[in-house]
Design an enzyme around this catalytic site. Structure first.
Site, PDB file in Angstrom:
ATOM      1  CB  SER A  16      45.283  15.857 -21.634  1.00  0.00           C
ATOM      2  OG  SER A  16      45.613  17.803 -20.930  1.00  0.00           O
ATOM      3  NE  ARG A  17      43.133  21.243 -18.112  1.00  0.00           N
ATOM      4  CZ  ARG A  17      42.520  22.495 -18.495  1.00  0.00           C
ATOM      5  NH1 ARG A  17      41.368  22.893 -18.544  1.00  0.00           N
ATOM      6  NH2 ARG A  17      42.949  23.603 -18.354  1.00  0.00           N
ATOM      7  CG  ASP A  64      57.689  21.552 -18.326  1.00  0.00           C
ATOM      8  OD1 ASP A  64      56.455  22.086 -19.162  1.00  0.00           O
ATOM      9  OD2 ASP A  64      58.756  21.087 -17.168  1.00  0.00           O
ATOM     10  CB  SER A 139      44.610  34.017 -28.023  1.00  0.00           C
ATOM     11  OG  SER A 139      43.434  35.341 -27.280  1.00  0.00           O
ATOM     12  CE1 TYR A 152      46.669  32.689 -23.805  1.00  0.00           C
ATOM     13  CE2 TYR A 152      45.151  34.574 -24.469  1.00  0.00           C
ATOM     14  CZ  TYR A 152      45.705  32.965 -24.486  1.00  0.00           C
ATOM     15  OH  TYR A 152      44.598  32.282 -25.164  1.00  0.00           O
ATOM     16  CB  ALA A 154      52.759  40.936 -25.520  1.00  0.00           C
ATOM     17  CE  LYS A 156      47.950  31.911 -26.453  1.00  0.00           C
ATOM     18  NZ  LYS A 156      48.054  30.302 -27.521  1.00  0.00           N
ATOM     19  CB  ILE A 185      37.264  28.325 -26.071  1.00  0.00           C
ATOM     20  CG1 ILE A 185      37.526  29.125 -27.759  1.00  0.00           C
ATOM     21  CG2 ILE A 185      36.054  27.024 -26.515  1.00  0.00           C
ATOM     22  CD1 ILE A 185      35.929  29.217 -28.804  1.00  0.00           C
TER      23      ILE A 185
END
Length: 249
Positions: A16-17, A64, A139, A152, A154, A156, A185
């Site tokens: 969505s973004r 979700d 990432s 985050y 671990a 990724k 970003i």
């Protein structure tokens, strides 16, 4: 060289973004039929309208991505609406930044398991199409230590390993699986867009660590996704590409 995805059916989660939106718009601009999902209905509808302006077939659904049944249902509905699936882009992130139960739970459920579940739902459809492409958005936090965001980073990293495993497993079925590891970003409403005004010291410290002298733009990630999904990358699979202006260096 112009890329064409005319007649290609593309599913992008968390679109969505930001990065997901740019990926979806990039595919639509190249003629693809596109399905997107996200949790927020308002932003989703706005992006859906932008996609429809490109003239392609568009499907969207509120989902979700932490809900396993909802992910499976979304992929099935997307395939029915588009007429199949040729490309799956797993982009969603719960951005679990805190080293506690909540941080780990959202990272595992959204960043990892939503990608696993969407892949499992899409793979029979990709096989039916005679092959295709899966692209995970990880990432650079998954490629190096991540002191600020332990869950985050671990998770990724796990997504990068999952990419390799999938690529090996499905190569004979003509399904290529690759991964992109974005650096920092910046976009309105995103982590670094907000940090620029709310935590300028942190923003500046990140900026100082990027050799290219600026943060990245969502469309710069989308451009690499389009390449990986195209025939130009027909012999590329199992790879993770850092798109970060040299930040990881």
């Amino acid at each position: 060289m112009e890329l064409s995805f005319s007649g290609t059916n593309v599913v992008v989660t968390g679109a969505s973004r930001g990065i997901g939106r740019s990926i979806a718009l990039g595919f639509a601009a190249c003629g693809a039929n596109v399905s997107i999902c996200a949790r927020g209905a308002e932003a989703l509808k706005k992006t859906e309208a932008e996609l429809k302006e490109k003239g392609s077939k568009v499907h969207s659904a509120v989902c979700d991505l932490a809900d396993g049944a909802a992910v499976t249902r979304y992929v099935s509905d997307a395939a029915a609406a588009l007429g199949g699936i040729d490309v799956l882009v797993n982009n969603a992130s719960g951005f679990g930044s805190t080293d506690d139960e909540k941080g780990w739970e959202v990272s595992i459920d959204v960043d990892l398991m939503a990608s696993v579940r969407a892949s499992q739902a899409a793979l029979p459809l990709l096989e039916r199409a005679g092959g295709g492409s899966i692209i995970h958005i990880s990432s650079i936090a998954g490629l190096r230590s991540s002191a600020r965001f332990p869950p985050y980073g671990a998770v990724k990293a796990a997504l990068i390993q999952y990419t390799r495993n999938q690529a090996l497993r499905f190569a004979k079925k003509k399904i290529r699986v690759n991964c992109i590891a974005p650096g920092s970003i910046e976009f309105e409403g995103g982590v670094w867009g907000n940090a620029k005004t709310q935590n300028p010291a942190l923003y500046q410290s990140v900026l100082d660590g990027i050799p290219s002298g600026r943060l990245g733009r969502p469309e710069e990630i989308a451009n690499v996704v389009l390449f990986l999904a195209s025939d130009l990358a027909s012999w590329v699979t199992g790879q993770t590409i850092a798109v970060d202006g040299g930040q990881i260096l």
